[in-house]
Design an enzyme around this catalytic site. Structure first.
Site, PDB file in Angstrom:
ATOM      1  N   LYS A 137       0.840  -1.206   0.000  1.00 12.05           N
ATOM      2  CA  LYS A 137       0.000   0.000   0.000  1.00 12.05           C
ATOM      3  C   LYS A 137       0.876   1.257   0.000  1.00 12.05           C
ATOM      4  CE  LYS A 137      -3.762  -2.510   2.184  1.00 12.05           C
ATOM      5  NZ  LYS A 137      -4.402  -2.951   3.434  1.00 12.05           N
ATOM      6  N   GLN A 150      -4.515  -2.029   9.917  1.00 15.40           N
ATOM      7  CA  GLN A 150      -4.376  -3.304   9.208  1.00 15.40           C
ATOM      8  C   GLN A 150      -4.892  -4.460  10.074  1.00 15.40           C
ATOM      9  OE1 GLN A 150      -3.232  -3.724   5.897  1.00 15.40           O
ATOM     10  NE2 GLN A 150      -3.957  -5.812   6.215  1.00 15.40           N
ATOM     11  N   ASP A 209     -11.032   2.433   4.577  1.00 16.43           N
ATOM     12  CA  ASP A 209     -11.273   0.995   4.382  1.00 16.43           C
ATOM     13  C   ASP A 209     -12.773   0.718   4.239  1.00 16.43           C
ATOM     14  OD1 ASP A 209      -9.149  -0.721   4.089  1.00 16.43           O
ATOM     15  OD2 ASP A 209      -8.771  -0.950   6.239  1.00 16.43           O
TER      16      ASP A 209
END
Ligand code: NAD
Length: 291
Positions: A52, A96, A119
């Site tokens: 990312k 994450q 997200d």
């Protein structure tokens, strides 16, 4: 058979993002800024976060990684989330997953400011998505929608079978495919571990979206001739044909299923790169909303 090339499609999207970011900078507007919080040393999570960061660098998005040890407490992580929520320089951040077992993931997700939740996991964004309202869409399902759109795959009125009901892939995927949108407007069946007659259901599918987490679960005998097959699964398996001794495979037996499918995504190079491109799109969207 048409290969749905996620690598190529994501490169196109990243190119578009890069141009948009360059325009912002030309106009003296700060580049979008994405942060990632990584707790612990899970190798897969480290790989995802690094990928990312690299993707951000390639398109001109500023990125920061906050790394914390496995022993970080829930309280400490909530403080980090609070800090990032209030950082005016930051357009979005991700925590994450998975988190270490002693941390309640849902509690952390709910602590994230929905306006920075790139997200798309916060209940506010999930609820808005379910209502078809503007929101941050979850990256993997949105990446799949983008691939279906860019490959002009007909979805309206088609039977779409989603296998897997996780909150991050299967469930939102089923919602997006059934909405009054293009792509969308499909007749969706959401299958899971308790589904009976799974093979019969998959056999009816014009579009199969496999998000099971089981290597080569979907085999050629299950799939209808001419179906579109989207493989979300990622598994690292031993291989004597690669230098590393490993290779990536999906939830679909690609070699056999590709002989019957009209369109199919490979693993690697299918859904994975699209997930990252979607995250960048959400970050850009957040930056544009804030500037
Ligand atoms: P998960 O484990 O949270 O969910 C799996 C789902 O599959 C569950 O809902 C379960 O009910 C269903 N399932 C399990 N066994 C089944 C069976 N025998 N029959 C029918 N349904 C069954 O997994 P997830 O987070 O949704 O991820 C799925 C896969 O996708 C994993 O391999 C993961 O690594 C991969 N993934 C890839 C990306 C990407 O960017 N490519 C993103 C997220 C997840």
């Amino acid at each position: 058979m048409v290969l749905i090339d996620g690598k190529k499609t994501s490169a196109e999207i990243k190119d578009e993002i890069k141009k948009d970011v360059a325009k912002m900078i030309d106009n003296d507007i700060a580049a979008p800024h994405l942060a990632a919080v990584l707790v612990g040393a899970d190798p897969a999570s480290q790989t995802y976060v690094t990928a990312k960061e690299k993707a951000c660098q390639n398109v001109g998005i500023t990125s920061t990684i906050y790394r914390y040890s496995e022993n970080t407490t829930e309280e400490e992580l909530l403080k980090v989330v609070d800090f990032l929520n209030n950082d005016p320089e930051l357009d979005g951040f991700i925590v994450q997953l998975p988190l270490p077992k002693h941390i309640d993931e849902q509690k952390i997700i709910e602590a994230i400011n929905p306006e920075k939740d790139v997200d798309g996991f916060h209940p506010m964004n999930v609820g808005r998505m379910a209502l078809g309202l503007d929101c941050f869409l979850p990256a993997t399902p949105n990446g799949i929608m983008e691939m279906l759109k860019r490959y002009n795959i007909p979805t309206s009125g088609k039977n779409c079978v989603v296998i897997g009901r996780s909150h991050i892939v299967g469930s939102p995927m089923s919602i997006l495919m059934s909405q009054k949108t293009e792509p969308g407007n499909a007749t969706v069946t959401l299958c899971h571990s308790r589904t009976e007659n799974l093979k019969d259901i998959i056999a009816q599918a014009d579009i199969v979206i496999a998000a099971i987490g089981s290597p080569h679960f979907v085999t050629a005998d299950m799939v209808k001739e001419g179906a579109t097959v989207i493989d979300v699964g990622i598994h690292r398996v031993k291989s004597d044909k690669t230098k590393s001794g490993f290779r990536l495979i999906g939830d679909v037996d690609f070699d056999e299923v590709s002989k019957k499918a009209a369109h199919i995504t490979p693993v690697p190079g299918g859904v994975g790169p699209m997930t990252i491109a979607s995250l960048l799109l959400n970050t850009l969207k957040s930056a544009k909303q804030k500037r």
